[in-house]
Design an enzyme around this catalytic site. Sequence first.
Site, PDB file in Angstrom:
ATOM      1  N   ALA A 101      -4.745  10.576  -3.158  1.00 49.16           N
ATOM      2  CA  ALA A 101      -3.813  10.604  -2.022  1.00 49.16           C
ATOM      3  C   ALA A 101      -2.401  10.881  -2.517  1.00 49.16           C
ATOM      4  O   ALA A 101      -2.029  10.492  -3.619  1.00 49.16           O
ATOM      5  CB  ALA A 101      -3.858   9.271  -1.291  1.00 49.16           C
ATOM      6  N   SER A 130     -15.229   5.260   3.894  1.00 49.19           N
ATOM      7  CA  SER A 130     -15.375   3.984   3.193  1.00 49.19           C
ATOM      8  C   SER A 130     -16.796   3.776   2.715  1.00 49.19           C
ATOM      9  O   SER A 130     -17.744   4.222   3.348  1.00 49.19           O
ATOM     10  CB  SER A 130     -14.982   2.821   4.093  1.00 49.19           C
ATOM     11  OG  SER A 130     -15.215   1.607   3.396  1.00 49.19           O
ATOM     12  N   LYS A 190      -8.584   3.553   8.675  1.00 52.81           N
ATOM     13  CA  LYS A 190      -9.076   3.311   7.309  1.00 52.81           C
ATOM     14  C   LYS A 190      -8.126   2.382   6.551  1.00 52.81           C
ATOM     15  O   LYS A 190      -8.553   1.508   5.794  1.00 52.81           O
ATOM     16  CB  LYS A 190      -9.251   4.639   6.547  1.00 52.81           C
ATOM     17  CG  LYS A 190      -9.666   4.469   5.082  1.00 52.81           C
ATOM     18  CD  LYS A 190     -11.043   3.852   4.953  1.00 52.81           C
ATOM     19  CE  LYS A 190     -11.402   3.162   3.665  1.00 52.81           C
ATOM     20  NZ  LYS A 190     -11.053   3.650   2.395  1.00 52.81           N
ATOM     21  N   HIS A 238      -8.755  -1.024   7.759  1.00 51.02           N
ATOM     22  CA  HIS A 238     -10.037  -1.434   7.147  1.00 51.02           C
ATOM     23  C   HIS A 238      -9.755  -2.008   5.755  1.00 51.02           C
ATOM     24  O   HIS A 238     -10.258  -3.070   5.389  1.00 51.02           O
ATOM     25  CB  HIS A 238     -10.986  -0.230   7.057  1.00 51.02           C
ATOM     26  CG  HIS A 238     -12.157  -0.451   6.134  1.00 51.02           C
ATOM     27  ND1 HIS A 238     -12.046  -0.384   4.760  1.00 51.02           N
ATOM     28  CD2 HIS A 238     -13.451  -0.775   6.381  1.00 51.02           C
ATOM     29  CE1 HIS A 238     -13.224  -0.648   4.211  1.00 51.02           C
ATOM     30  NE2 HIS A 238     -14.088  -0.882   5.174  1.00 51.02           N
ATOM     31  N   ASN A 239      -8.953  -1.304   4.986  1.00 52.82           N
ATOM     32  CA  ASN A 239      -8.670  -1.764   3.631  1.00 52.82           C
ATOM     33  C   ASN A 239      -7.832  -3.034   3.625  1.00 52.82           C
ATOM     34  O   ASN A 239      -8.010  -3.894   2.772  1.00 52.82           O
ATOM     35  CB  ASN A 239      -7.972  -0.655   2.832  1.00 52.82           C
ATOM     36  CG  ASN A 239      -8.963   0.395   2.351  1.00 52.82           C
ATOM     37  OD1 ASN A 239     -10.013   0.576   2.958  1.00 52.82           O
ATOM     38  ND2 ASN A 239      -8.631   1.102   1.291  1.00 52.82           N
ATOM     39  N   GLU A 272     -10.154  -5.637   4.191  1.00 52.66           N
ATOM     40  CA  GLU A 272     -10.919  -5.766   2.931  1.00 52.66           C
ATOM     41  C   GLU A 272     -10.147  -6.651   1.929  1.00 52.66           C
ATOM     42  O   GLU A 272     -10.718  -7.535   1.301  1.00 52.66           O
ATOM     43  CB  GLU A 272     -11.142  -4.351   2.378  1.00 52.66           C
ATOM     44  CG  GLU A 272     -11.729  -4.247   0.991  1.00 52.66           C
ATOM     45  CD  GLU A 272     -11.753  -2.765   0.509  1.00 52.66           C
ATOM     46  OE1 GLU A 272     -12.277  -1.907   1.248  1.00 52.66           O
ATOM     47  OE2 GLU A 272     -11.248  -2.485  -0.592  1.00 52.66           O
ATOM     48  N   ARG A 278      20.463 -19.792  16.883  1.00 53.03           N
ATOM     49  CA  ARG A 278      20.986 -18.419  17.000  1.00 53.03           C
ATOM     50  C   ARG A 278      22.175 -18.392  17.956  1.00 53.03           C
ATOM     51  O   ARG A 278      23.167 -17.703  17.744  1.00 53.03           O
ATOM     52  CB  ARG A 278      19.895 -17.469  17.511  1.00 53.03           C
ATOM     53  CG  ARG A 278      18.795 -17.201  16.496  1.00 53.03           C
ATOM     54  CD  ARG A 278      17.696 -16.305  17.075  1.00 53.03           C
ATOM     55  NE  ARG A 278      18.165 -14.954  17.310  1.00 53.03           N
ATOM     56  CZ  ARG A 278      18.215 -14.369  18.498  1.00 53.03           C
ATOM     57  NH1 ARG A 278      17.830 -15.026  19.584  1.00 53.03           N
ATOM     58  NH2 ARG A 278      18.652 -13.136  18.611  1.00 53.03           N
TER      59      ARG A 278
HETATM   60  C1  6PG Z   1     -13.565   1.759   0.591  1.00 50.94           C
HETATM   61  C2  6PG Z   1     -12.588   1.150  -0.360  1.00 50.94           C
HETATM   62  C3  6PG Z   1     -11.965   2.238  -1.176  1.00 50.94           C
HETATM   63  C4  6PG Z   1     -11.289   1.749  -2.425  1.00 50.94           C
HETATM   64  C5  6PG Z   1     -10.112   0.913  -2.147  1.00 50.94           C
HETATM   65  C6  6PG Z   1      -9.754   0.026  -3.292  1.00 50.94           C
HETATM   66  O1  6PG Z   1     -13.388   1.534   1.773  1.00 50.94           O
HETATM   67  O2  6PG Z   1     -14.494   2.425   0.138  1.00 50.94           O
HETATM   68  O3  6PG Z   1     -11.608   0.474   0.345  1.00 50.94           O
HETATM   69  O4  6PG Z   1     -11.153   2.974  -0.332  1.00 50.94           O
HETATM   70  O5  6PG Z   1     -12.173   1.070  -3.227  1.00 50.94           O
HETATM   71  O6  6PG Z   1      -9.080   1.798  -1.892  1.00 50.94           O
HETATM   72  O7  6PG Z   1      -8.453  -0.244  -3.123  1.00 50.94           O
HETATM   73  P1  6PG Z   1      -7.563  -0.979  -4.182  1.00 50.94           P
HETATM   74  O8  6PG Z   1      -7.694  -0.225  -5.460  1.00 50.94           O
HETATM   75  O9  6PG Z   1      -6.221  -0.925  -3.583  1.00 50.94           O
HETATM   76  O10 6PG Z   1      -8.148  -2.350  -4.282  1.00 50.94           O
END
Ligand code: 6PG
Length: 471
Positions: A81, A133, A187, A190-191, A194, A448
């Site tokens: 990216a 993902s 996405k 999602h992360n 995660e 305030r």
């Molecule tokens: C997915 C994961 C993938 C990646 C992460 C790890 O959905 O398959 O999220 O995108 O493993 O980006 O992210 P970090 O390196 O920031 O933990």
Amino acid sequence: MDMTQKAEIGLIGLGVMGSNLALNIAEKGHRIAVFNRTTARLGPFMREAGALADRIVPCETIEALAEAIRPPRPIIVMVQAGAAVDEQIRHLKPVLSRNDIIIDAGNANFHDTRRRFAELEGSGLTFIGMGVSGGEEGARHGPSIMVGGTSESYDRIEPTLTAISAKYEGEACSAWLGPDGAGHFVKTIHNGIEYADMQMIAEIYGMLRDGLGMQAKEIGAVFARWNEGRLNSFLIEITAKVLAADDPQTGRPVVDVILDRAGQKGTGKWSAIEAQTLGVPATAIEAAVAARVISSMKTERLAAEAAYGPATAGRVSKDIVDDLELALFAGKIAAYAQGFAVMAAASKEFGWNLPMPTIAKIWRAGCIIRSQFLGRIAEAFDRDSGVANLLMAPDFVAMMKEASPALRRVVAVSAEAGLPAPALSSALAYFDGYRQGRGTSNLIQAQRDFFGAHGFERIDADGAHHGPWSG
Ligand code: 6PG
């Protein structure tokens, strides 16, 4: 090459994710042309492809890639990216023709995706920002796919995406979610979720390891048992497996020889930044990002431990184990509620009209946060896609009523023992703040007004008011 022999789709970037995605596409019967900036990778890749090599056209140049694909060409770009994506678009533009589609399948920042849409507007080329993902395995055998772009462009690549995506009880985990940056935004969140999920699991691991003195394998067995119940998910499953694994060099549990310093590539941080920008509390995600940052400060942490002494672990009673499963579940509910709230706000802000039930559904299989729990979220949004917050969906009210007392006890015990539980405690604080009908911001408003004459609302009258401070 005869037109019928031309590839249906192209892919640039034969790193781990790109290679696996290309093999997945070929396996589903599609002819695919591939290109990699370092052309030396083509040979090994074709050998890895084995029997699938018949359906793969290796290309040494970007011109050859364009030539190998039947127009209008869909081309997946799976590179790191950032600047590398812009570079590939720059190289592709002169060799592509009208209606070709460039699909960025990396973990792009959605602001970049929106910019790329704007930059390609009027060029005749179409752009798709696609979140993928599932890691290596997912890319090879079925990822979850989150698409942003025009619905017409999605329709053109839908059969391929449906074929390569994960399936949940026969339903494809791939969907068009909205225009421009919608797919990459989803996405990113999602992360972020995660990150929160992983952090909360790590906090529970810490309670078992440092609070109860359990060994990795014993802890692994606890997670394996939990994976049979309400916490059933990919992340719990791999946690059990990871904790059971031994290091071939030392024979010790592999987790015990891994340095406690977590990496991150940016998507978790972007989730927290976007949440802040949109004015949505996503405290469990923020805590998870901050915890990774603290983890990276290993030298400072060692110095601080020497200065303050170690935490008073050992005080934790074995009874806590029964609470940990429910506490993790309650924390998870709060973190997902936050993630979905961020997406709802972004949907409004950018006019995306994000389909919440669909998002939950395409996360049920293929992706890293896949779980039984996402099925419950999908059901809740199916019943009422406009619910203000997942915490207010009737099933979730019931689940949270059952699970939150355990979260409270676990957070209290962790605080008492000095065991850090930043994501779990933020999740609890979020829940407590959200459900408190009369909070304490009346005092903030008074302060305030006192120092800045900012004014406040009264409970018993309309309009702006000031306090009696000046006298
Ligand atoms: C997915 C994961 C993938 C990646 C992460 C790890 O959905 O398959 O999220 O995108 O493993 O980006 O992210 P970090 O390196 O920031 O933990």
